[in-house]
Design a protein around this motif. Structure first.
Motif, short mmCIF file in Angstrom:
data_model
loop_
_atom_site.label_atom_id
_atom_site.label_comp_id
_atom_site.label_asym_id
_atom_site.label_seq_id
_atom_site.Cartn_x
_atom_site.Cartn_y
_atom_site.Cartn_z
N MET A 192 25.30 52.10 21.82
CA MET A 192 23.95 52.66 21.86
C MET A 192 23.63 53.50 20.62
O MET A 192 22.47 53.61 20.23
CB MET A 192 23.78 53.51 23.12
CG MET A 192 23.82 52.72 24.40
SD MET A 192 23.84 53.76 25.86
CE MET A 192 22.17 54.38 25.83
N PHE A 193 24.65 54.11 20.03
CA PHE A 193 24.48 54.97 18.86
C PHE A 193 25.40 54.47 17.74
O PHE A 193 26.36 55.14 17.37
CB PHE A 193 24.81 56.43 19.20
CG PHE A 193 23.96 56.99 20.29
CD1 PHE A 193 22.69 57.49 20.03
CD2 PHE A 193 24.42 57.04 21.61
CE1 PHE A 193 21.90 58.02 21.04
CE2 PHE A 193 23.65 57.57 22.62
CZ PHE A 193 22.38 58.06 22.34
N PRO A 194 25.11 53.30 17.16
CA PRO A 194 26.01 52.72 16.16
C PRO A 194 26.08 53.54 14.86
O PRO A 194 27.08 53.47 14.15
CB PRO A 194 25.43 51.33 15.90
CG PRO A 194 24.00 51.43 16.31
CD PRO A 194 23.95 52.44 17.41
N ALA A 195 25.06 54.31 14.56
CA ALA A 195 25.06 55.11 13.33
C ALA A 195 25.89 56.39 13.47
O ALA A 195 26.18 57.05 12.47
CB ALA A 195 23.63 55.47 12.94
N VAL A 196 26.27 56.72 14.68
CA VAL A 196 27.05 57.94 14.92
C VAL A 196 28.52 57.58 14.89
O VAL A 196 29.00 56.79 15.69
CB VAL A 196 26.67 58.57 16.28
CG1 VAL A 196 27.54 59.77 16.57
CG2 VAL A 196 25.20 58.92 16.31
N SER A 197 29.24 58.18 13.94
CA SER A 197 30.68 57.89 13.86
C SER A 197 31.47 59.11 14.32
O SER A 197 31.21 60.22 13.89
CB SER A 197 31.06 57.55 12.41
OG SER A 197 30.77 58.64 11.57
N GLY A 198 32.36 58.90 15.19
CA GLY A 198 33.20 59.97 15.72
C GLY A 198 32.38 60.98 16.50
O GLY A 198 31.67 61.79 15.93
N PHE A 199 32.47 60.95 17.79
CA PHE A 199 31.68 61.87 18.61
C PHE A 199 32.44 62.26 19.86
O PHE A 199 33.38 61.60 20.28
CB PHE A 199 30.32 61.24 18.98
CG PHE A 199 30.44 59.97 19.78
CD1 PHE A 199 30.59 59.99 21.15
CD2 PHE A 199 30.37 58.73 19.14
CE1 PHE A 199 30.70 58.81 21.88
CE2 PHE A 199 30.46 57.55 19.86
CZ PHE A 199 30.62 57.59 21.23
N THR A 200 32.01 63.37 20.43
CA THR A 200 32.42 63.77 21.77
C THR A 200 31.15 63.82 22.60
O THR A 200 30.05 63.98 22.06
CB THR A 200 33.12 65.15 21.77
OG1 THR A 200 32.22 66.12 21.24
CG2 THR A 200 34.39 65.13 20.95
#
Length: 119
Positions: free
Chosen positions: A75-83
């Motif tokens: 859903m959030f492909p542009a977000v790398s590495g998240f919690t």
């Protein structure tokens, strides 16, 4: 009489929010602070708070079934590495969450004890 007032407060605190839709904060910022935009969610939603490794925080309604690492990555492909954290009480995806129903239950319990003990 004091006992019935305390009991009434206890019952009211337990039923707060029954029949109303879930509300979540909705914003995307780099501050991770307070978000003022509120949105009404559907009955199958939860509140999402997603923190990107680079500092961006996304808050919004999300389907409860979509709240897992692999689905969020899609859903959030542009977000790398998240919690992330998903929760199901009103406005629980704030920066500093407080469980309002639990707080009101505690206050009612203290009021009930006070009304029973102060004769």
């Amino acid at each position: 009489m004091k006992y019935s007032t305390g009991l009434f407060l206890l019952i009211c605190s337990v039923t707060v929010g029954v029949g109303s839709s879930l509300q979540c904060y909705k914003c995307a910022d780099y501050y991770g602070g307070w978000c003022e935009n509120v949105q009404d969610c559907s009955y199958e939603d939860s509140c999402l708070s997603l923190h990107e490794k680079g500092g961006k925080t996304i808050r919004q309604c999300i389907r409860y079934t979509d709240c897992d690492n692999s689905r969020l990555s899609q859903m959030f492909p542009a977000v790398s590495g998240f919690t992330y954290r998903c929760c199901t009480s009103n406005l629980c995806n704030s920066a500093h969450s407080v469980d309002i129903p639990l707080l009101s239950l505690l206050i009612s319990f203290i009021g009930l004890c006070w009304s029973c003990c102060s004769v």
